[in-house]
Design a protein around this motif. Sequence first.
Motif, PDB file in Angstrom:
ATOM      1  N   THR A  80       0.815  -1.223   0.000  1.00  0.00           N
ATOM      2  CA  THR A  80       0.000   0.000   0.000  1.00  0.00           C
ATOM      3  C   THR A  80       0.846   1.269   0.000  1.00  0.00           C
ATOM      4  OG1 THR A  80      -0.134   0.304   2.422  1.00  0.00           O
ATOM      5  CG2 THR A  80      -1.684  -1.253   1.411  1.00  0.00           C
ATOM      6  N   GLN A  81       2.179   1.135   0.012  1.00  0.00           N
ATOM      7  CA  GLN A  81       3.036   2.314   0.099  1.00  0.00           C
ATOM      8  C   GLN A  81       2.826   3.228  -1.105  1.00  0.00           C
ATOM      9  OE1 GLN A  81       7.285   1.499   0.300  1.00  0.00           O
ATOM     10  NE2 GLN A  81       7.609   3.292   1.601  1.00  0.00           N
ATOM     11  N   HIS A  82       2.782   4.531  -0.869  1.00  0.00           N
ATOM     12  CA  HIS A  82       2.555   5.502  -1.928  1.00  0.00           C
ATOM     13  C   HIS A  82       3.853   5.831  -2.655  1.00  0.00           C
ATOM     14  CE1 HIS A  82      -1.351   7.143   0.117  1.00  0.00           C
ATOM     15  NE2 HIS A  82      -1.387   5.851  -0.129  1.00  0.00           N
ATOM     16  N   ALA A  83       3.707   6.473  -3.794  1.00  0.00           N
ATOM     17  CA  ALA A  83       4.874   6.824  -4.604  1.00  0.00           C
ATOM     18  C   ALA A  83       5.802   7.784  -3.872  1.00  0.00           C
ATOM     19  CB  ALA A  83       4.416   7.435  -5.927  1.00  0.00           C
ATOM     20  N   ASP A  84       5.252   8.579  -2.941  1.00  0.00           N
ATOM     21  CA  ASP A  84       6.098   9.518  -2.189  1.00  0.00           C
ATOM     22  C   ASP A  84       6.804   8.860  -1.012  1.00  0.00           C
ATOM     23  OD1 ASP A  84       4.071   9.182  -0.337  1.00  0.00           O
ATOM     24  OD2 ASP A  84       3.386  11.266  -0.383  1.00  0.00           O
ATOM     25  N   GLY A  85       6.594   7.553  -0.833  1.00  0.00           N
ATOM     26  CA  GLY A  85       7.244   6.804   0.235  1.00  0.00           C
ATOM     27  C   GLY A  85       6.435   6.697   1.505  1.00  0.00           C
ATOM     28  N   GLY A  86       5.326   7.429   1.584  1.00  0.00           N
ATOM     29  CA  GLY A  86       4.522   7.434   2.793  1.00  0.00           C
ATOM     30  C   GLY A  86       3.430   6.388   2.795  1.00  0.00           C
ATOM     31  N   PHE A  87       2.762   6.296   3.942  1.00  0.00           N
ATOM     32  CA  PHE A  87       1.632   5.396   4.126  1.00  0.00           C
ATOM     33  C   PHE A  87       0.424   6.221   4.592  1.00  0.00           C
ATOM     34  CE2 PHE A  87       5.366   2.793   4.395  1.00  0.00           C
ATOM     35  CZ  PHE A  87       5.012   1.585   3.796  1.00  0.00           C
ATOM     36  N   SER A  88      -0.765   5.694   4.357  1.00  0.00           N
ATOM     37  CA  SER A  88      -1.975   6.460   4.643  1.00  0.00           C
ATOM     38  C   SER A  88      -2.881   5.729   5.624  1.00  0.00           C
ATOM     39  CB  SER A  88      -2.750   6.731   3.347  1.00  0.00           C
ATOM     40  OG  SER A  88      -3.107   5.505   2.728  1.00  0.00           O
ATOM     41  N   VAL A  89      -3.925   6.433   6.075  1.00  0.00           N
ATOM     42  CA  VAL A  89      -4.845   5.889   7.075  1.00  0.00           C
ATOM     43  C   VAL A  89      -5.716   4.775   6.510  1.00  0.00           C
ATOM     44  CG1 VAL A  89      -6.624   7.626   6.599  1.00  0.00           C
ATOM     45  CG2 VAL A  89      -6.564   6.503   8.831  1.00  0.00           C
ATOM     46  N   ALA A  90      -6.022   4.839   5.201  1.00  0.00           N
ATOM     47  CA  ALA A  90      -6.874   3.833   4.561  1.00  0.00           C
ATOM     48  C   ALA A  90      -6.587   3.852   3.070  1.00  0.00           C
ATOM     49  CB  ALA A  90      -8.352   4.111   4.834  1.00  0.00           C
ATOM     50  N   GLU A  91      -7.095   2.855   2.380  1.00  0.00           N
ATOM     51  CA  GLU A  91      -6.884   2.798   0.935  1.00  0.00           C
ATOM     52  C   GLU A  91      -7.669   3.890   0.226  1.00  0.00           C
ATOM     53  OE1 GLU A  91      -7.407  -0.459  -2.687  1.00  0.00           O
ATOM     54  OE2 GLU A  91      -7.075  -1.121  -0.624  1.00  0.00           O
ATOM     55  N   SER A  92      -8.917   4.065   0.612  1.00  0.00           N
ATOM     56  CA  SER A  92      -9.747   5.107   0.008  1.00  0.00           C
ATOM     57  C   SER A  92     -10.985   5.328   0.857  1.00  0.00           C
ATOM     58  CB  SER A  92     -10.170   4.722  -1.412  1.00  0.00           C
ATOM     59  OG  SER A  92     -11.283   3.829  -1.387  1.00  0.00           O
ATOM     60  N   PHE A  93     -11.672   6.437   0.568  1.00  0.00           N
ATOM     61  CA  PHE A  93     -12.982   6.731   1.138  1.00  0.00           C
ATOM     62  C   PHE A  93     -13.989   6.897  -0.003  1.00  0.00           C
ATOM     63  CE2 PHE A  93     -10.110   8.053   4.502  1.00  0.00           C
ATOM     64  CZ  PHE A  93     -10.762   7.646   5.652  1.00  0.00           C
ATOM     65  N   ASP A  94     -13.839   6.080  -1.033  1.00  0.00           N
ATOM     66  CA  ASP A  94     -14.580   6.292  -2.276  1.00  0.00           C
ATOM     67  C   ASP A  94     -16.099   6.344  -2.090  1.00  0.00           C
ATOM     68  OD1 ASP A  94     -12.250   6.443  -3.675  1.00  0.00           O
ATOM     69  OD2 ASP A  94     -12.414   4.484  -4.645  1.00  0.00           O
ATOM     70  N   THR A  95     -16.674   5.408  -1.353  1.00  0.00           N
ATOM     71  CA  THR A  95     -18.128   5.371  -1.213  1.00  0.00           C
ATOM     72  C   THR A  95     -18.626   6.553  -0.394  1.00  0.00           C
ATOM     73  OG1 THR A  95     -17.959   2.952  -1.246  1.00  0.00           O
ATOM     74  CG2 THR A  95     -20.090   3.892  -0.637  1.00  0.00           C
ATOM     75  N   TRP A  96     -17.955   6.840   0.703  1.00  0.00           N
ATOM     76  CA  TRP A  96     -18.345   7.946   1.570  1.00  0.00           C
ATOM     77  C   TRP A  96     -18.272   9.284   0.823  1.00  0.00           C
ATOM     78  CZ3 TRP A  96     -20.606  10.406   5.243  1.00  0.00           C
ATOM     79  CH2 TRP A  96     -20.064  11.526   5.861  1.00  0.00           C
TER      80      TRP A  96
END
Length: 324
Positions: free
Chosen positions: A210-226
């Motif tokens: 799940t690591q992002h291109a900037d090297g960081g990590f996030s709280v969740a994959e997405s909030f797409d439905t919400w």
Amino acid sequence: MAVTFLPATVTAPSLVDRLREHLVARIDHQGLVRSACGSRVLETVLASRLLQDDDRHPDALAAARSYLHAAARGGELTPLDRALLGKPSSGLGLLAGFEHHTAGRKRLLMNAILHAAGVGGAPAPPPTTDPAGGLHTWKQAELAACRVICDRAACTPVAGDDLDALADLLLKPRIFEGNHLPHLLFLHALRPYPACRAAVRQGIDLLVATQHADGGFSVAESFDTWVTSIVATALTEAGTDRQTLARTADWLAARQAGDGGWSYTPQATQTDMDTTYTAMVFLHHHDPVRHARTWRPATPTCGACRTTTGDGPPTAGAPRRSRP
């Protein structure tokens, strides 16, 4: 932070029109508004500490350190970010005066994060008496991980049942409920225990993916439905024509769960009150006849979530109130 001043000639109706155009442009060919979560210091610090103990992902560790180095030089740091990065901060006392019925579990979470991140001076958390049964499944598991982390830090016995339950969640083929922060806490809770080594390795592999291109990590994959449900509701109230939102209505209707509710992301299975309410309101306003079979079952689902304080749910099977 830069502030943009609008000309005096800009009127409220013109602002609404510009905002409507901006939001409509965000709707993709499927009808949803994609909302990938950006990298954060919190998750990246917790991830980097795990990667330091795992020699299988040196590139991921280097990228995470690079992200944190850049974040530390930036000016947009919260008090918690500063504490996690080892800078002078008031982050250790963020919840000192917080009074709320959720205060116990929030202090437990904060202390677990500080201990997991290796921040010195983290105070011992007070006992939490919040009823775990009224929370989302990922929140119940998150609190179990927090208890393990804090109990071990206090040199008190750790419940073996909690360790087994957390290990089972890490051995799943996907991150549990698409929620990365609990996943990180599961890993930190089990990291000291040799019997959980296989689960921890599996969980780290899922995390690195799940690591992002900037090297960081996030709280969740997405909030797409919400986010899609919120944008669709706002556009409907702003008078957007029905045809523009037809694909969005169909996409949301297809994401309804068996209990009548919706979850915050397609990666999650358990429904929550916030997303259920906004999806139901949008579908009712968009085309109450066509989507009657969708929004009507959601009405008692929302009702089952209410308690005397309005923040239920009181019954099993109802959507939980919390999101990440």
